[in-house]
Design an enzyme around this catalytic site. Structure first.
Site, mmCIF file in Angstrom:
data_model
loop_
_atom_site.group_PDB
_atom_site.id
_atom_site.type_symbol
_atom_site.label_atom_id
_atom_site.label_comp_id
_atom_site.label_asym_id
_atom_site.label_seq_id
_atom_site.Cartn_x
_atom_site.Cartn_y
_atom_site.Cartn_z
ATOM 1 N N TYR A 1 23.402 16.731 -33.555
ATOM 2 C CA TYR A 1 23.176 17.650 -34.679
ATOM 3 C C TYR A 1 22.592 16.868 -35.854
ATOM 4 O O TYR A 1 23.182 15.890 -36.310
ATOM 5 C CB TYR A 1 24.508 18.272 -35.078
ATOM 6 C CG TYR A 1 24.404 19.478 -35.960
ATOM 7 C CD1 TYR A 1 24.446 20.758 -35.413
ATOM 8 C CD2 TYR A 1 24.289 19.369 -37.341
ATOM 9 C CE1 TYR A 1 24.377 21.886 -36.220
ATOM 10 C CE2 TYR A 1 24.208 20.484 -38.154
ATOM 11 C CZ TYR A 1 24.256 21.733 -37.583
ATOM 12 O OH TYR A 1 24.182 22.851 -38.383
ATOM 13 N N TYR B 1 15.593 24.869 -36.368
ATOM 14 C CA TYR B 1 16.966 24.824 -36.886
ATOM 15 C C TYR B 1 17.722 26.044 -36.404
ATOM 16 O O TYR B 1 17.593 27.126 -36.952
ATOM 17 C CB TYR B 1 16.942 24.786 -38.415
ATOM 18 C CG TYR B 1 18.314 24.737 -39.052
ATOM 19 C CD1 TYR B 1 19.124 23.615 -38.916
ATOM 20 C CD2 TYR B 1 18.805 25.805 -39.786
ATOM 21 C CE1 TYR B 1 20.382 23.562 -39.496
ATOM 22 C CE2 TYR B 1 20.060 25.767 -40.381
ATOM 23 C CZ TYR B 1 20.840 24.640 -40.228
ATOM 24 O OH TYR B 1 22.090 24.597 -40.818
#
Lengths: 133, 392
Positions: free
Chosen positions: B290, B340
């Site tokens: 992440y 994203y």
């Protein structure tokens, strides 16, 4: 920078009354005698014991900070925000005033002061150089 | 020795919608399409789903009404899951647990978001007023701490002060991600080269973070279908086995001794996931971490143990993460350079690599892939170990 969006509530009234007098309050555990951040609702040592407000020394040191430029202009100074570790242990999030951000380091000593937003609203703590003047 | 649940469930379907500056659709539209694409990928009809886990995102734009929007009845498992950026990995964990316990057999896990508006900058996407429990919780915002970038900047600066990490080293993370993105047809930044000089010249968003330390903003949706390993073997695509999982929520206090900015939940979720899979760190061939900000990649890699604590900057600057490097990381370009979609960004690329579908960016011998989700300000980590074999 926009004015403080803060509006007091029952839990925070005493904190903001003290801030208006130039006094920083922390939560304090009646069980272990430890200090807790203003927003704390329990002490982990004794989750059912009541908390009280206690005056803090107002001294601390910078843990970390960020310098946030105001977009589209160089005329407005950047916003400097820091996590400050108070002498009593808790950290608070405060605007830094009167210290050149290029001189900030972890451990930089500060003194807690207060400011009231121009448009009104609650008085909030800020970080100032350790010695007045 | 792996845990008895290691390799018992698998990801059988992956659905990725059109992504990026795609306007005129709601988060629900994207979520429905993502689930439909994932089901098609798995070779099943929507009526074969008996479970649905939904990550509502920051704005809570999707939720339980998604069942009606999908038109699926007779579900045996339906819930929202909220662990912020750790949600995607967490949903696969909860789906696997439910399947292993007989609560459901075939579970869709979905995330979708549509924060971008035509004609508005991406900076306007996530600036809604902070919700707070008490006026005192509003003190940070009143002090000027009003964005995710500013909060992560505080974390990054603390790491810099403690370990000497530099902006150039953060830049190396951004450059590596952009190099990977060049090989990803879905990457929003596929055609935009990025050098360390570009990174250093980009405007400061919240010092020490610059524009190219920050992730993209995307409209879109991604879903995966999780089912039993046995069923997955009968479906259309090669199973991507769920070999290990773990979560870590350090709950750093805002007080003396806090590990804020120094240690993340990956320090506990990583070892737990590896132990479950019966693997060691050296078995991991690909890392999908992440990367809401470059610093997140750097500190997570340290906490997983791919380099020593405090050495993440030098590790990134060595080129280890980039194509051809010793530790291929964020092989699709990550959130910094591809799209994203919260934790679905690393999860989707992990599935692609495990299937060997990476094309020019495929990492050879991707038998064990570490997928890492992160939520809050390094407050929540969830880890998955994925792979193409049930017992690597």
């Amino acid at each position: 920078m926009s004015v403080s969006p803060l509006t007091r509530d029952e839990h925070s009234a005493e904190f903001f009354d003290a801030a208006a007098r130039g006094v920083l309050l922390l939560r304090w555990s009646t069980e272990c005698g430890g200090y807790l951040p203003p927003a704390a609702v329990i002490c982990p040592c004794a989750p059912l014991a009541p908390l009280e407000w206690r005056e803090a020394s107002g001294l601390g040191e910078v843990v970390t900070w960020t310098v946030i430029p105001v977009r589209g202009t160089d005329a407005v100074p950047p916003t400097v925000v820091a996590y400050v570790e108070l002498a009593e242990g808790p950290w608070i999030t405060v605007r830094v005033r009167g210290i050149d951000p290029a001189k900030l380091r972890a451990g930089h000593p500060v003194r807690i002061g207060f400011e009231t937003p121009e448009g009104g609203g609650e008085t909030i703590p800020i970080a100032l150089p350790p010695h007045p003047g | 020795m792996s845990h008895e649940l290691s390799g018992r469930t698998a990801i059988a379907g992956l659905g990725i919608t059109e992504m990026g500056k795609v306007y005129g659709r709601t988060a629900t539209d994207f979520a429905v399409r993502a689930v439909a694409l994932a089901a098609e990928d798995a070779g099943i009809g929507l009526t074969e789903l008996d479970g649905l886990l939904i990550n509502p995102g920051v704005g809570g734009d999707i939720g339980l009404p998604l069942q009606a929007a999908l038109g699926v009845g007779e579900l045996r498992l339906l819930s929202t899951v909220q662990g912020f950026g750790s949600s995607a990995c967490a949903m696969v964990q909860y789906a696997s647990l439910a399947i292993s316990a007989g609560l459901a057999e075939t579970v869709a896990c979905v995330y979708a978001d549509a924060p971008l508006r035509q004609g508005a900058g991406s900076g306007a996407a996530y600036t809604g007023a902070a919700r707070q429990a008490s006026a005192l919780d509003g003190l940070p915002r009143a002090a000027g701490l009003d964005s995710a970038a500013a909060k992560y900047a505080l974390a990054a600066r603390r790491h810099m002060e403690r370990y000497g990490t530099t902006s150039e080293q953060l830049g190396a993370v951004a450059v590596a991600a952009r190099q990977w993105a060049a090989f990803n047809e879905r990457a929003q930044m596929r055609d935009r080269k990025l050098t360390l000089e570009d990174h250093q010249a980009s405007r400061v968003v919240a010092d020490p973070l610059r524009l190219f330390d920050c992730c993209l903003v995307s409209n879109g949706g991604i879903a995966v279908i999780v089912t039993s390993a046995e069923r997955a073997r009968s479906l259309a695509r090669p199973p991507v086995y769920v070999l290990g999982w773990g979560q870590g929520h350090p709950g750093h206090p805002m007080a003396r001794g806090s590990g804020f900015g120094l240690v993340t939940g990956a320090a506990t979720s990583g070892p737990a996931a590896l132990a479950m899979a019966g693997l060691s760190l050296s078995d991991i061939g690909v890392r999908e971490i992440y990367d809401c900000f470059t610093f997140t990649t750097l500190v997570s890699l340290e906490d997983y143990g791919f380099c020593g604590k405090g050495e993440g900057g030098a590790f990134a600057a060595s080129g280890a993460l980039a194509p051809g490097g010793s530790h291929p990381t964020n092989t699709g370009g990550g959130q910094l350079s591809s799209y994203y979609m919260w934790g679905m960004t690393p999860l989707s690329e992990g599935v692609i690599q495990a299937r060997g579908d990476g094309g020019p960016r495929q990492v050879a011998g991707a038998d064990a892939i570490l997928v890492s989700g992160n939520g809050g300000v390094l407050d929540h980590h969830a880890t998955l170990i994925l792979g193409p074999h049930p017992h690597p």
